[in-house]
Scaffold this motif. Structure first.
Motif, short mmCIF file in Angstrom:
data_model
loop_
_atom_site.label_atom_id
_atom_site.label_comp_id
_atom_site.label_asym_id
_atom_site.label_seq_id
_atom_site.Cartn_x
_atom_site.Cartn_y
_atom_site.Cartn_z
N PRO A 1 0.88 -1.29 0.02
CA PRO A 1 -0.01 -0.12 -0.02
C PRO A 1 0.98 1.40 -0.11
O PRO A 1 1.94 1.33 0.52
CB PRO A 1 -0.96 -0.21 1.44
CG PRO A 1 -0.09 -0.91 2.09
CD PRO A 1 0.63 -1.90 1.31
N GLU A 2 0.22 2.34 -0.63
CA GLU A 2 1.02 3.81 -0.59
C GLU A 2 0.60 4.37 0.50
O GLU A 2 -0.61 4.69 0.84
CB GLU A 2 0.67 4.49 -1.95
CG GLU A 2 1.22 3.70 -3.09
CD GLU A 2 2.88 3.73 -3.23
OE1 GLU A 2 3.18 4.78 -2.51
OE2 GLU A 2 3.23 3.13 -3.91
N PRO A 3 1.48 5.19 1.42
CA PRO A 3 0.91 5.86 2.51
C PRO A 3 0.30 7.20 2.07
O PRO A 3 0.79 7.93 0.90
CB PRO A 3 2.14 6.11 3.28
CG PRO A 3 3.39 5.89 2.39
CD PRO A 3 2.85 5.01 1.50
N GLY A 4 -0.72 7.64 2.47
CA GLY A 4 -1.49 8.81 2.09
C GLY A 4 -1.13 10.14 2.99
O GLY A 4 -0.14 9.74 3.66
N ALA A 5 -1.60 11.11 2.63
CA ALA A 5 -1.30 12.32 3.36
C ALA A 5 -1.69 11.75 5.07
O ALA A 5 -2.50 11.36 5.45
CB ALA A 5 -2.22 13.40 3.14
#
Length: 337
Positions: free
Chosen positions: A23-27
């Protein structure tokens, strides 16, 4: 990455080991490469009955590992930090039974040089125990050495994970701790955790034994089985004392006598770590981190919490062990130590 996923609720057979994109970390989020994940009773309860808003779920609230990447607005200096993670799967699909998870930055707490095994055991048990030790009217808002130096704490079920955490945190804060257990084996575990006195409720009269130790009663009771223990707890509270209920083992209803609790201004405080007040949660994270930094909390058999390690592929086995009332703590090895 390898991850455990279930797409429908049910028994442990719904847990599947799958390949998923990292997963990509969001803000405001961080990506954590996990080394160890904890397994708690809440994990199998969620697997059996909680809804799946995303259509799938990776279980696991607690874990420990290294920050691999950060999202927008997060300090880049966190990359490479060893951290412990709490509530990863609360209202989110990315739990800790995986090689990676993504969480809001406040839910990845610096672990320092402490072992990953310890970090994976901190979340639910220690945050719950902290709330139980600070929610009473005459209990301190924060824990530290000396905070409970004039207090007596009764931990009902001192050999469980929350019971163990409550004993360790209370002893760190200098309380006198009495723990109840159901066997000589569990008595040894409660004593290893630091309990000052241990009562085997199957062999001894709990009220009689506790009153010998604390004639005026106890300040707070950390309660795992309120339906079974309510009548005992009522007899052991000192004026202004609190019973802090964090589980419903042994029954889902409690009957309380009004006058015997009214006269001493007693409190029954119910505790669910997920929904406790935000300020209380923040204090708990801070205080537990301080206890870790000071070397005041430990895990393992010599600390009263035997560890049972499982590879990620055996998550279903770990879930079943916890569901079968495993003595100690089930951990998943999710990556490099």
């Amino acid at each position: 990455m390898k991850a455990i996923v279930y797409e429908q609720t049910g028994d442990p057979s719904v847990l599947k080991l799958v390949d998923r994109p990292v997963p990509e970390p969001g803000a405001g989020e961080v990506l954590v490469r996990l080394a160890v994940a904890g397994v708690n009773p809440t994990d199998f309860k969620a697997r059996r009955q909680w809804p799946l808003p995303a259509g799938w779920q990776t279980p696991g609230q607690d874990g420990a590992g290294v920050v691999e990447a950060v999202g927008e607005g997060v300090d880049q200096g966190l990359i490479g930090e060893r951290v412990w993670v709490w509530e990863a799967a609360w209202q989110r699909p990315w739990g800790t039974a995986a090689e990676y998870t993504v969480v809001p930055v406040r839910q990845a707490v610096r672990l320092g040089a402490a072992p990953f095994d310890l970090g994976a055991c901190l979340g639910i048990p220690f945050l719950t125990a902290h709330r139980c030790l600070t929610a009473g009217e005459y209990m301190p808002e924060k824990l530290h050495a000396g905070a409970l130096s004039d207090h007596v704490v009764l931990v009902q079920g001192g050999a469980g994970a929350v019971g163990n955490a409550a004993i360790q945190l209370a002893r760190w804060a200098d309380a006198r701790v009495i723990a109840t257990v159901s066997s000589p084996q569990k008595a040894q575990l409660a004593a290893a955790a630091g309990a000052s006195f241990v009562v085997d409720y199957r062999e001894q009269d709990v009220v009689e034994e506790v009153r010998k130790i604390a004639p005026d009663g106890v300040h707070t009771i950390v309660e795992v089985s309120p339906a079974h223990n309510a009548a005992i707890d009522v007899q052991l509270l000192r004026p202004g004392g609190a019973v802090c209920v964090y589980a419903d083992d042994g029954g889902d209803e409690v009957t309380l006598p009004i006058r015997p609790l009214m006269v001493p201004n007693a409190r029954w405080q119910f505790v669910l770590v997920y929904t406790e007040p935000a300020v209380a949660k923040a204090r708990a994270v801070r205080d537990v981190s301080a206890a870790v930094a000071q070397g005041a909390v430990r895990v393992g058999a010599d600390a009263g919490l035997p560890l049972h390690h499982h590879p990620l592929a055996e998550t279903a086995v770990a879930h079943q062990a916890v569901e079968d009332s495993l003595v100690g703590k089930a951990l998943l090895i999710t990556g490099e130590q």
